[in-house]
Design an enzyme around this catalytic site. Structure first.
Site, PDB file in Angstrom:
ATOM      1  N   ASN A  52       0.823  -1.215   0.000  1.00 43.67           N
ATOM      2  CA  ASN A  52       0.000   0.000   0.000  1.00 43.67           C
ATOM      3  C   ASN A  52       0.853   1.258   0.000  1.00 43.67           C
ATOM      4  O   ASN A  52       0.529   2.250  -0.677  1.00 43.67           O
ATOM      5  CB  ASN A  52      -0.919   0.015   1.224  1.00 43.67           C
ATOM      6  CG  ASN A  52      -2.030  -1.007   1.146  1.00 43.67           C
ATOM      7  OD1 ASN A  52      -2.263  -1.603   0.104  1.00 43.67           O
ATOM      8  ND2 ASN A  52      -2.722  -1.213   2.253  1.00 43.67           N
ATOM      9  N   ARG A 410      -5.267   0.873 -13.094  1.00 43.18           N
ATOM     10  CA  ARG A 410      -3.893   1.038 -12.638  1.00 43.18           C
ATOM     11  C   ARG A 410      -3.258  -0.274 -12.210  1.00 43.18           C
ATOM     12  O   ARG A 410      -3.812  -1.025 -11.415  1.00 43.18           O
ATOM     13  CB  ARG A 410      -3.854   2.038 -11.476  1.00 43.18           C
ATOM     14  CG  ARG A 410      -2.448   2.407 -11.040  1.00 43.18           C
ATOM     15  CD  ARG A 410      -2.466   3.378  -9.886  1.00 43.18           C
ATOM     16  NE  ARG A 410      -3.039   4.646 -10.272  1.00 43.18           N
ATOM     17  CZ  ARG A 410      -4.038   5.239  -9.621  1.00 43.18           C
ATOM     18  NH1 ARG A 410      -4.580   4.652  -8.579  1.00 43.18           N
ATOM     19  NH2 ARG A 410      -4.492   6.405 -10.014  1.00 43.18           N
ATOM     20  N   HIS A 440     -15.421   1.846 -14.728  1.00 44.81           N
ATOM     21  CA  HIS A 440     -15.274   1.158 -13.456  1.00 44.81           C
ATOM     22  C   HIS A 440     -16.524   0.354 -13.107  1.00 44.81           C
ATOM     23  O   HIS A 440     -16.541  -0.403 -12.133  1.00 44.81           O
ATOM     24  CB  HIS A 440     -14.975   2.196 -12.360  1.00 44.81           C
ATOM     25  CG  HIS A 440     -14.501   1.628 -11.068  1.00 44.81           C
ATOM     26  ND1 HIS A 440     -15.246   1.686  -9.907  1.00 44.81           N
ATOM     27  CD2 HIS A 440     -13.341   0.989 -10.742  1.00 44.81           C
ATOM     28  CE1 HIS A 440     -14.571   1.110  -8.925  1.00 44.81           C
ATOM     29  NE2 HIS A 440     -13.420   0.681  -9.392  1.00 44.81           N
ATOM     30  N   TYR A 478     -12.005 -10.257  -1.056  1.00 45.40           N
ATOM     31  CA  TYR A 478     -12.714  -8.991  -0.894  1.00 45.40           C
ATOM     32  C   TYR A 478     -14.179  -9.262  -0.565  1.00 45.40           C
ATOM     33  O   TYR A 478     -14.774 -10.207  -1.085  1.00 45.40           O
ATOM     34  CB  TYR A 478     -12.687  -8.171  -2.188  1.00 45.40           C
ATOM     35  CG  TYR A 478     -11.348  -7.665  -2.645  1.00 45.40           C
ATOM     36  CD1 TYR A 478     -10.163  -8.040  -2.031  1.00 45.40           C
ATOM     37  CD2 TYR A 478     -11.259  -6.785  -3.718  1.00 45.40           C
ATOM     38  CE1 TYR A 478      -8.940  -7.569  -2.470  1.00 45.40           C
ATOM     39  CE2 TYR A 478     -10.047  -6.301  -4.170  1.00 45.40           C
ATOM     40  CZ  TYR A 478      -8.885  -6.698  -3.546  1.00 45.40           C
ATOM     41  OH  TYR A 478      -7.683  -6.234  -3.982  1.00 45.40           O
TER      42      TYR A 478
END
Length: 696
Positions: A52, A410, A440, A478
């Site tokens: 991160n 990205r 997206h 997730y």
């Protein structure tokens, strides 16, 4: 397009976004301190923070550094704020290495798992490492001695390198003393020693940096090494492609990928023992201020310790494996998913329920002769994807396949370009969304020819809408919600979205699907306004939002006004939140919490109530966070959950447990700091896993 319509009230000073991102990473790092988290998972949290922070410097701090350089004076408030951000980043990284060195690695050592440095190796281990260096490492290393004919070599983003100061003279009798050793990415960074050179019951590892360090003089013909350091440079990794000035975006992106690794330097990492002359030389070489120097007490890239986690044989030191469940009650295994959807919508809650349902939905469509067309958006799907393979198979079977591939996702650009080329090779229609806007939205649409009871041929649509990516791998890590539907209104709206993305023409305004950059922001702000009006009138007024980031000023202003009107507001924001809660008279009716647990919270849910009646409420699932980029510079969707039972299920699983979470929840204070609710108690993720997942 501007990030917002208006600025928030001058009474409310928003929190700094970069500091909010660092605060989130502190919450992640706190997971590595928890005694109730298995040891290898604690190490994994350290690697997650490392990853991160790499992205923070590559993306967020690159822009901040430009702003700091452009500040007019030392008294510039922006420069001062950025210096505070840089100081906090230094502090966080120091904490990460202290935790790694002082707690996690000693605890692993007590479990018989260790990283052995050169001084600790016995004779057998040193002999093995020496042979490994001679056969596997040295042939791939080519040191470069610096002189006017040998300039400082190009150093790629986040690559491992050594800077070496040599004594004596080179082969030509000269005293050039500095050399650079670039370490190929192909070499493993963590090497497990064979059991025959380890003590019984021990799992021992050596780092590649330690292997090279022990044999540096072998690279220079025995010339004495006076000092050295490993180093790593983090560079600006935003792809600079002028989308308004290219004729083929895919080719331009492919070209840009070749230069991404050599963007503007942002951060220099060296080991703590690096002598000052060497780190000053490196700072000068990369034109960086001293504030960009990070002297770390350990390997310069802790992300690579994932290789150790993967190699260790110690199941007890990992989370218990959990197998997502198949929703047997809603979708009996082996039955037709398309036929079931004609009876009503199906909601899927990942990772607790299996993403395989989505894969089987697409597989059924691919093999169904009555299915004529398949359309799908692709944002992050991975280099290995069963879904993309199925789309390729669909095109080979002669179905009309249209895939909207986002080339600017990205760090997934290369994989997406590869999939786009493979899809085009079999005749699929591939488009790249809208210039200037990232696609997206998560949409999968199937069109099937069917016969009605009266014998009439009709086209019926089936869709999957999701808050998360079409990536089976991340779907196990997730939390996300997806919905399978044959609802005529929703699927017609989804078809209109694909039509617009492909044709660029105006389409009728979707009736139920909210899209960005069009109606999504306006509708959500309007709903907040409805709640504010209800609160002013003394009616039930409630907002509960679960998102990953809250930074859009107009939406923050609307929430503040609703709270001041008397609305009861809970915000569950995993990452950066720029709204300061608990300010008397401004935000004292707004509570902000963040949940950080085993799974990455990724679900976006928005609930609004503006009265007592069934019609006085709305619940949306969405691909979008409440950030300017999502509302104004991306193609996003949000869709209402109108079925009362499914809406209640979303509330019961995605909102209520998180509002009552104790073990994994943090409460935000007005200054942007966070405090954990409790060390023990109820965990929303654990409760959901226990309900749905085998082995939990």
């Amino acid at each position: 397009m501007n990030d917002s319509i208006s600025e928030p009230s001058p009474q409310l000073e928003l929190l700094n976004r970069e500091r909010a991102i660092l605060a989130f990473n502190r919450r992640v790092l706190a997971q590595a301190r928890r005694d109730d988290v298995p040891l290898l998972e604690r190490l994994r949290y350290i690697t997650i923070v490392s990853s991160n922070m790499d992205e923070f410097f590559e993306v967020r701090f690159a822009n901040a550094l430009d702003a700091m350089r452009g500040a007019t004076s030392d008294g510039d408030p922006q420069r001062d704020e950025l210096r505070q951000v840089a100081a906090e980043a230094h502090g966080l990284i120091d904490e990460k290495y202290a935790l790694f060195n002082d707690e996690v690695m000693p605890a692993l050592q007590r479990q018989g798992i260790g990283i052995i440095n050169h001084a600790e190796r016995n004779k057998a281990q040193r002999n093995w490492v020496s042979r490994y260096f001679e056969t596997q490492v040295q042939p791939l290393l080519l040191p470069v001695g610096l002189d006017p004919a040998h300039p400082f070599p190009q150093v790629a983003n986040k690559s491992l390198n050594f800077i070496v100061k040599l004594g004596g003279k080179d082969a030509f009798g000269r005293e050039n003393s500095i050399a650079i050793v670039k370490v190929p990415r192909a070499l493993p960074r963590v090497i497990q020693l064979p059991s025959q050179v380890c003590e019984t019951g021990q799992q021992s590892f050596v780092l590649l940096t330690s292997v090279i360090r022990a044999h540096l003089e072998d690279l220079f013909g025995g010339r004495p090494v006076e000092s050295f350091s490993q180093f790593r440079v983090t560079r600006d990794s935003e792809l600079e492609v002028d989308e308004d000035d290219v004729t083929n975006l895919r080719q331009a992106m492919r070209s840009g990928l070749t230069t991404r690794h050599y963007g503007q330097p942002i951060r220099l990492e060296v080991v703590a023992s690096c002598p000052e002359p060497l780190w000053r030389l490196l700072l000068d070489q990369f034109d960086l201020p001293q504030a960009a120097l990070y002297r770390v007490n350990g390997p310069v890239n802790l992300v690579r310790l994932n290789q150790l986690i993967d190699q260790v044989d110690a199941p007890a030191l990992r989370f218990l494996p959990c197998k997502p469940s198949w929703p047997e009650a809603e979708l009996p295994r082996g039955s037709s998913i398309l036929a079931r959807l004609r009876q009503g919508d199906v909601l899927l809650h990942h990772p607790f329920q299996s993403f395989d349902v989505v894969v089987e939905f697409l597989r059924e469509a691919v093999h169904d002769p009555a299915v004529l067309a398949i359309k799908q958006t692709v944002y992050r799907t991975g280099s290995q994807s069963v879904l993309m393979a199925l789309l390729i198979e669909a095109a080979r079977r002669g179905k009309d396949v249209c895939v909207v591939v986002e080339l600017k996702a990205r760090f997934d650009e290369e994989a997406n370009i590869d999939w786009a080329e493979r899809l085009e090779a079999v005749g699929a229609q591939v488009v790249y969304g809208i210039v200037g806007f990232k696609t997206h939205a998560k949409l999968l649409l199937v069109t099937r020819r069917e016969t009605t009871k009266r014998g009439k041929l009709v086209l019926r649509r089936y869709a999957h809408l999701s808050t998360g990516n079409y990536n089976p791998g991340t779907a196990r890590l997730y939390t996300d919600v997806g919905m399978l539907t044959a609802d005529e209104l929703l699927t017609a709206d989804a078809d209109a979205v694909f039509h617009q993305l492909a044709s660029l023409t105006k389409v009728r305004t979707p009736r139920h699907l909210l899209t960005a950059p069009f109606a999504l922001h306006r509708r959500l702000v309007a709903h907040i306004g409805q709640v504010a009006e209800a609160a002013s009138a003394g009616l039930a007024a409630r907002i509960v939002v679960k998102i990953n980031g809250l930074t859009e000023p107009t939406m923050i202003e609307a929430l503040v006004l609703a709270g001041q009107a008397g609305a009861d507001i809970d915000l569950i924001v995993r990452g950066a939140c720029m709204l300061p809660p608990a300010i008397v008279g401004l935000t004292d009716r707004i509570r902000v919490r963040s949940v950080v647990g085993r799974f990455l919270e990724h679900t976006r849910v928005m609930y609004f109530r503006w009265g007592e009646g069934e019609a006085d409420q709305a619940l949306y699932l969405s691909s979008a966070d409440w950030m300017g980029r999502n509302m104004f510079r991306r193609i996003e969707i949000a869709w209402p959950v109108r079925d009362a039972a499914l809406r209640q299920r979303v509330i019961d699983e995605c909102l209520v447990p998180y509002l009552h979470d104790q073990r994994d929840a943090w409460l935000q204070a007005r200054d942007g700091s966070y405090e954990r609710v409790a060390e023990t108690g109820v965990s929303a993720q654990a409760a959901l896993a226990s309900r749905y997942m085998a082995g939990a």
